[in-house]
Scaffold this motif. Sequence first.
Motif, mmCIF file in Angstrom:
data_model
loop_
_atom_site.group_PDB
_atom_site.id
_atom_site.type_symbol
_atom_site.label_atom_id
_atom_site.label_comp_id
_atom_site.label_asym_id
_atom_site.label_seq_id
_atom_site.Cartn_x
_atom_site.Cartn_y
_atom_site.Cartn_z
ATOM 1 N N THR A 32 0.854 -1.183 0.000
ATOM 2 C CA THR A 32 0.000 0.000 0.000
ATOM 3 C C THR A 32 0.894 1.238 0.000
ATOM 4 O OG1 THR A 32 -1.701 -1.149 1.276
ATOM 5 C CG2 THR A 32 -1.803 1.270 1.216
ATOM 6 N N ALA A 34 -3.807 -4.547 7.686
ATOM 7 C CA ALA A 34 -3.546 -3.376 6.841
ATOM 8 C C ALA A 34 -3.328 -2.149 7.710
ATOM 9 C CB ALA A 34 -4.718 -3.136 5.889
ATOM 10 N N ARG A 66 3.304 -5.622 3.468
ATOM 11 C CA ARG A 66 2.769 -6.649 4.366
ATOM 12 C C ARG A 66 2.994 -8.029 3.739
ATOM 13 N NH1 ARG A 66 -2.626 -6.700 5.093
ATOM 14 N NH2 ARG A 66 -3.077 -5.654 3.131
#
Length: 530
Positions: free
Chosen positions: A147, A180, A164
Amino acid sequence: MPTTLEPLPNDPTVLREQLAASQAAVAARDAVIATRDTEIEQLRGRLCYREAELEKLKFELARLKRMRFGRASEKLDGQIEQLELLIEELETPTTTASPIATGETPKRRPVRQALPDHLPRESVVHEPGCVCPDCGGVLRAIGEDVTEILEYVPEHWKVARHVRPKHVCDACDTLVQAPAVSRPIPKSYAGPGLLAHVLVSKYCDHLPLYRQSKIYARDGVELDVSTLAGWVGQASALVRPLVEAIGTHVMAGNKLHADDTPVPVLDPGRGRTKTGRLWTYVRDDRNSGDDTPPAVRFCYTPDRKGERPRQHLKPFIGTLQADGYAGFHHLYDSGTIHEAACWAHARRKFFECHQATGSPIATAILEQIKALYALEAQVRGQSAAQRRAARQADARPVLDALKNQLIEARRAISAKSALAGAINYALSRWPALTRYCEDGVLEIDNNIAENALRCVALGRKNFLFAGADSGGERAASVYTLIGTALLNGVNPEAWLKHVFERIADLPISRICELLPWNVKDKLAADESSD
């Protein structure tokens, strides 16, 4: 499974009663459905009007820019700036209505641009652990989710990559991955530091969003005004609990400073601007040796009716230091709020007479007021008891002599002169003007509140107007945060970054942990470590 129906009664009267009850229930449901349909149609109408108004303004802006090409016209420059600001306000989302309520998908959404490749990347790896949480087996990496969040660090840009890794258990095939990363605005790549910078630039440094957009473009980062406006709207909604916590702290004091200032607000239906008001309420007792953290609460209202401050000050009990605005007078009738007037306002009227006419009477009165202020400079920072004792000993004789001087001067001059008006203003408020001598916590004037409003005056010169009442409410919320941070000696941008990093995941019951005086030491430690 089928529903078992109860047997119907044989009595015709009972049957008629049941039928009537059923018909009434159906009619009530029909009325609710009709009301909702009407609300949906009204909401659709407002959305269509907003979209049409936005397109009309963009067209007008493009026309003016074409007219501006090749010419130097200050009038056209001003019109262009006003339209830029209006579009900015219209594109900032409000929290009172949502297009989801209509069951329709918004007609147009801005296309998110890819983050620039030239920006440096910093990867933060969130490992899920070394062993399977289900069976304790060894984890094997099978991939990762990345992300990217656009972040702003003073002086430069960067992209924080939150990586991640995905692991799978060889023993039981369980997929394991760190949760997240939390974002201040869901599904947005705006990082906490960037949001803090945009808000502080707009409301503290007085840079409208269209100017910020041009500044960022020079760094190769294209951020549309609509994108920035969306962030401002959502960020101001996110910090609303923190604003309320500051307001509660402000109203818990025994003394408040209050003032207000006009704010031009667009009124599209009338084709011109109207005058809204920004009210400020300041709790600051440091001059009397009190170590309670100072704070300021701003409130926006579409008018200046007396009911506005009455509504704001419902929870307050104590002394209100303010100017002579008539709307405040009803507050003092209840007996729970006492009036303390402002010597700065009274002095200003005599100073204007002195400047205009050189009146020796006005000059002599100004010298007496100057002596009162000289005493205040000596006792500033002392305890309330020490301040009261000094005022009783030194200021009270000056005030008594000044009152006699005002009465004698009024007899010697024309009742219609400006000087007579200044004298009548002071004498009519004499108990409130001299109340500070009886209470060492009180101040001689209301300059604390006037200083809090300076940021609004500076911003008003740059913004020209607010786009709507909702824009005034957003400004009041952010001014509350920035003003409170500055009163506590905290860098507002560093503090807001700290807030945006945590507030989305923090329960409302713990919101006071984010107040500036509760994180001041941590922010100072972080700054020194950098």
